[in-house]
Design an enzyme around this catalytic site. Sequence first.
Site, PDB file in Angstrom:
ATOM      1  N   HIS A  38     143.075 -20.595  -2.357  1.00  0.00           N
ATOM      2  CA  HIS A  38     143.368 -21.770  -3.188  1.00  0.00           C
ATOM      3  C   HIS A  38     142.052 -22.514  -3.376  1.00  0.00           C
ATOM      4  O   HIS A  38     141.526 -23.137  -2.445  1.00  0.00           O
ATOM      5  CB  HIS A  38     144.409 -22.657  -2.496  1.00  0.00           C
ATOM      6  CG  HIS A  38     144.736 -23.902  -3.258  1.00  0.00           C
ATOM      7  ND1 HIS A  38     145.948 -24.116  -3.868  1.00  0.00           N
ATOM      8  CD2 HIS A  38     143.991 -25.009  -3.524  1.00  0.00           C
ATOM      9  CE1 HIS A  38     145.942 -25.297  -4.468  1.00  0.00           C
ATOM     10  NE2 HIS A  38     144.754 -25.858  -4.264  1.00  0.00           N
ATOM     11  N   LEU A  39     141.498 -22.424  -4.575  1.00  0.00           N
ATOM     12  CA  LEU A  39     140.193 -23.041  -4.843  1.00  0.00           C
ATOM     13  C   LEU A  39     140.354 -24.131  -5.906  1.00  0.00           C
ATOM     14  O   LEU A  39     140.379 -23.848  -7.105  1.00  0.00           O
ATOM     15  CB  LEU A  39     139.190 -21.984  -5.325  1.00  0.00           C
ATOM     16  CG  LEU A  39     139.071 -20.713  -4.469  1.00  0.00           C
ATOM     17  CD1 LEU A  39     138.118 -19.715  -5.110  1.00  0.00           C
ATOM     18  CD2 LEU A  39     138.610 -21.055  -3.056  1.00  0.00           C
ATOM     19  N   GLY A  40     140.528 -25.355  -5.450  1.00  0.00           N
ATOM     20  CA  GLY A  40     140.626 -26.498  -6.371  1.00  0.00           C
ATOM     21  C   GLY A  40     139.585 -27.502  -5.943  1.00  0.00           C
ATOM     22  O   GLY A  40     138.499 -27.127  -5.492  1.00  0.00           O
ATOM     23  N   GLY A  98     140.221 -29.432  -3.407  1.00  0.00           N
ATOM     24  CA  GLY A  98     140.364 -28.992  -2.016  1.00  0.00           C
ATOM     25  C   GLY A  98     140.467 -27.472  -2.037  1.00  0.00           C
ATOM     26  O   GLY A  98     141.051 -26.920  -2.967  1.00  0.00           O
ATOM     27  N   ASP A 132     132.544 -31.615  -9.905  1.00  0.00           N
ATOM     28  CA  ASP A 132     133.297 -30.752 -10.825  1.00  0.00           C
ATOM     29  C   ASP A 132     132.480 -29.487 -11.096  1.00  0.00           C
ATOM     30  O   ASP A 132     131.328 -29.557 -11.546  1.00  0.00           O
ATOM     31  CB  ASP A 132     133.575 -31.509 -12.132  1.00  0.00           C
ATOM     32  CG  ASP A 132     134.603 -30.777 -12.984  1.00  0.00           C
ATOM     33  OD1 ASP A 132     134.369 -29.605 -13.342  1.00  0.00           O
ATOM     34  OD2 ASP A 132     135.646 -31.378 -13.280  1.00  0.00           O
ATOM     35  N   LYS A 164     153.175 -38.560  -8.685  1.00  0.00           N
ATOM     36  CA  LYS A 164     153.435 -37.598  -9.762  1.00  0.00           C
ATOM     37  C   LYS A 164     154.907 -37.234  -9.721  1.00  0.00           C
ATOM     38  O   LYS A 164     155.507 -37.194  -8.646  1.00  0.00           O
ATOM     39  CB  LYS A 164     152.625 -36.319  -9.533  1.00  0.00           C
ATOM     40  CG  LYS A 164     151.139 -36.528  -9.620  1.00  0.00           C
ATOM     41  CD  LYS A 164     150.416 -35.193  -9.462  1.00  0.00           C
ATOM     42  CE  LYS A 164     148.938 -35.437  -9.341  1.00  0.00           C
ATOM     43  NZ  LYS A 164     148.229 -34.545  -8.479  1.00  0.00           N
ATOM     44  N   ARG A 195     157.140 -33.897  -1.838  1.00  0.00           N
ATOM     45  CA  ARG A 195     156.033 -33.293  -1.128  1.00  0.00           C
ATOM     46  C   ARG A 195     155.688 -34.225   0.020  1.00  0.00           C
ATOM     47  O   ARG A 195     155.470 -35.422  -0.185  1.00  0.00           O
ATOM     48  CB  ARG A 195     154.824 -33.167  -2.052  1.00  0.00           C
ATOM     49  CG  ARG A 195     153.638 -32.679  -1.287  1.00  0.00           C
ATOM     50  CD  ARG A 195     152.376 -32.837  -2.067  1.00  0.00           C
ATOM     51  NE  ARG A 195     151.273 -32.297  -1.298  1.00  0.00           N
ATOM     52  CZ  ARG A 195     150.034 -32.752  -1.384  1.00  0.00           C
ATOM     53  NH1 ARG A 195     149.748 -33.741  -2.202  1.00  0.00           N
ATOM     54  NH2 ARG A 195     149.085 -32.214  -0.665  1.00  0.00           N
ATOM     55  N   ASP A 238     153.502 -29.731   3.526  1.00  0.00           N
ATOM     56  CA  ASP A 238     152.285 -28.924   3.306  1.00  0.00           C
ATOM     57  C   ASP A 238     151.937 -28.069   4.511  1.00  0.00           C
ATOM     58  O   ASP A 238     151.305 -27.036   4.395  1.00  0.00           O
ATOM     59  CB  ASP A 238     151.090 -29.870   3.095  1.00  0.00           C
ATOM     60  CG  ASP A 238     150.820 -30.126   1.649  1.00  0.00           C
ATOM     61  OD1 ASP A 238     151.730 -29.893   0.844  1.00  0.00           O
ATOM     62  OD2 ASP A 238     149.704 -30.571   1.339  1.00  0.00           O
TER      63      ASP A 238
HETATM   64  P1  ADP Z   1     143.136 -30.403  -7.171  1.00  0.00           P
HETATM   65  O1  ADP Z   1     142.748 -29.863  -5.836  1.00  0.00           O
HETATM   66  O2  ADP Z   1     142.718 -31.819  -7.388  1.00  0.00           O
HETATM   67  O3  ADP Z   1     144.562 -30.104  -7.590  1.00  0.00           O
HETATM   68  P2  ADP Z   1     142.425 -28.487  -9.208  1.00  0.00           P
HETATM   69  O4  ADP Z   1     143.223 -27.359  -8.667  1.00  0.00           O
HETATM   70  O5  ADP Z   1     142.848 -29.098 -10.494  1.00  0.00           O
HETATM   71  O6  ADP Z   1     142.179 -29.613  -8.149  1.00  0.00           O
HETATM   72  O7  ADP Z   1     140.918 -27.954  -9.379  1.00  0.00           O
HETATM   73  C1  ADP Z   1     139.882 -28.788  -9.774  1.00  0.00           C
HETATM   74  C2  ADP Z   1     138.612 -27.945  -9.869  1.00  0.00           C
HETATM   75  O8  ADP Z   1     138.820 -26.892 -10.825  1.00  0.00           O
HETATM   76  C3  ADP Z   1     137.390 -28.725 -10.333  1.00  0.00           C
HETATM   77  O9  ADP Z   1     136.269 -28.416  -9.528  1.00  0.00           O
HETATM   78  C4  ADP Z   1     137.149 -28.179 -11.721  1.00  0.00           C
HETATM   79  O10 ADP Z   1     135.805 -28.157 -12.015  1.00  0.00           O
HETATM   80  C5  ADP Z   1     137.658 -26.771 -11.608  1.00  0.00           C
HETATM   81  N1  ADP Z   1     137.956 -26.222 -12.929  1.00  0.00           N
HETATM   82  C6  ADP Z   1     138.944 -26.562 -13.770  1.00  0.00           C
HETATM   83  N2  ADP Z   1     138.839 -25.860 -14.917  1.00  0.00           N
HETATM   84  C7  ADP Z   1     137.750 -25.060 -14.800  1.00  0.00           C
HETATM   85  C8  ADP Z   1     137.097 -24.099 -15.627  1.00  0.00           C
HETATM   86  N3  ADP Z   1     137.547 -23.814 -16.852  1.00  0.00           N
HETATM   87  N4  ADP Z   1     136.007 -23.475 -15.143  1.00  0.00           N
HETATM   88  C9  ADP Z   1     135.540 -23.748 -13.918  1.00  0.00           C
HETATM   89  N5  ADP Z   1     136.108 -24.627 -13.088  1.00  0.00           N
HETATM   90  C10 ADP Z   1     137.187 -25.279 -13.513  1.00  0.00           C
END
Ligand code: ADP
Length: 401
Positions: A208-210, A212, A284, A14, A91, A148
């Site tokens: 941080h909830l993604g 990961g 997801d 990226k 990074r 990181d």
């Molecule tokens: P990464 O760790 O790959 O950078 P992200 O920070 O983009 O990930 O987060 C991805 C997560 O965020 C996925 O589980 C996705 O379902 C969730 N997510 C993104 N948009 C929404 C939303 N509008 N509502 C609920 N969850 C969401």
Amino acid sequence: MYVLIINAGSSSVKFTLFDKDDLKMVAHGMVERIGLKGTKIHAKTAAGKRVSKETRVADTRQAVELIADLLTDKNNSDVQPGADIAGIGHRVVHGGDFINRSVVVDVSVKQIIKKCFELAPLHNPPNLEGIEACENIFPGVPQVAVFDTAFHKTIPQRAYLYGLPYALYREDKIRRYGFQGTSHQYVSRTAANFLNKPLEKLKIISCHLGNGCSITAVDRGNSIDTSMGFTPLEGLMMGTRCGDLDPAIVFYLMEHKQLDPAQINHLLNKQSGLLGLAGVGSSDLRDIFQASEKGNRQADRALGIFTYRIKKYIGAYTFALGGIDAVVFTAGIGENSPLIRELACQGLKNLGIIIDPEKNAAINGTCGEIQSDQSQVKVLVIPTDEEKEIALQTLELLHKV
Ligand code: ADP
């Protein structure tokens, strides 16, 4: 003048180009599926043109060359290679026990990144390849490595050592390192700005909830504990990672399921977490919500476990910090899901954490406060921006060069 940020991952690179003076994003994009069939580049160029095309790219070096061509292509922008780029920030995932801050890249820094290959075999090699590719393409342009793990170097020994024989730390460097530090650092700094208070006076829990997920206890700007450990597998339950686990389960899987180390690694990293528990064929959160709305009890259960873990860590870190001023939610889930924020903070009134449902529902992907008037602790949503944090740190170091 610009600052270029490169995030070279295991199968993608990226990039983001920022204006050096106001840190406005000028161009960004990614090359994905590197080395696989159907490699693609998607980008928005400095001229505002959207590019999306299939291409052939064998490795990180070729991907960076492609990005450099795009950035300097006269039809897309007027960036001059070398001349207009003041610095390049990379990074880098793992700095091991050696690096506690961002550094200008030189021969010894590259050696350290190499030494840490075995700690981050999927990430550090492409990170280094990205640096070396930029050295060739932009000779003479200073490069900075932003790690990181670096933000977590302030974690005290009582929190980073495991209850293992000490020799395993001394000789094999087995310890908690923590990850996602750039994001935790960015959101804690931004939270302090948002609250208009000096970071040095705040105790913050950053969630941080993604895909990961990790939680960090930030004491006056310093990480003092974090949920990811020797690898990103520990801590919260995640999209496909199991998070905290009794290590004896691994022996059980070996003995009773005849799984070998590679299979167990795959199971715990790729097939567990929300994906494994919800059983809806997706990690997801939006798919899991959908299933839950249709009455799928397994999906509900997965959400319950996911949020219970977050709550448990918020509680633990409140005590580790001796009280807190703010809880911050960030990343895809933290920024976009009022429900997860609500469930994670439910029942935390005794810790002074109370969410206002209306304020919580109104914040979606933007910066804002979501606590009620009675809450002693601020609860904030702060969109993370790791690229901008890398750009900030790159510029800070370039001023010192
Ligand atoms: P990464 O760790 O790959 O950078 P992200 O920070 O983009 O990930 O987060 C991805 C997560 O965020 C996925 O589980 C996705 O379902 C969730 N997510 C993104 N948009 C929404 C939303 N509008 N509502 C609920 N969850 C969401």
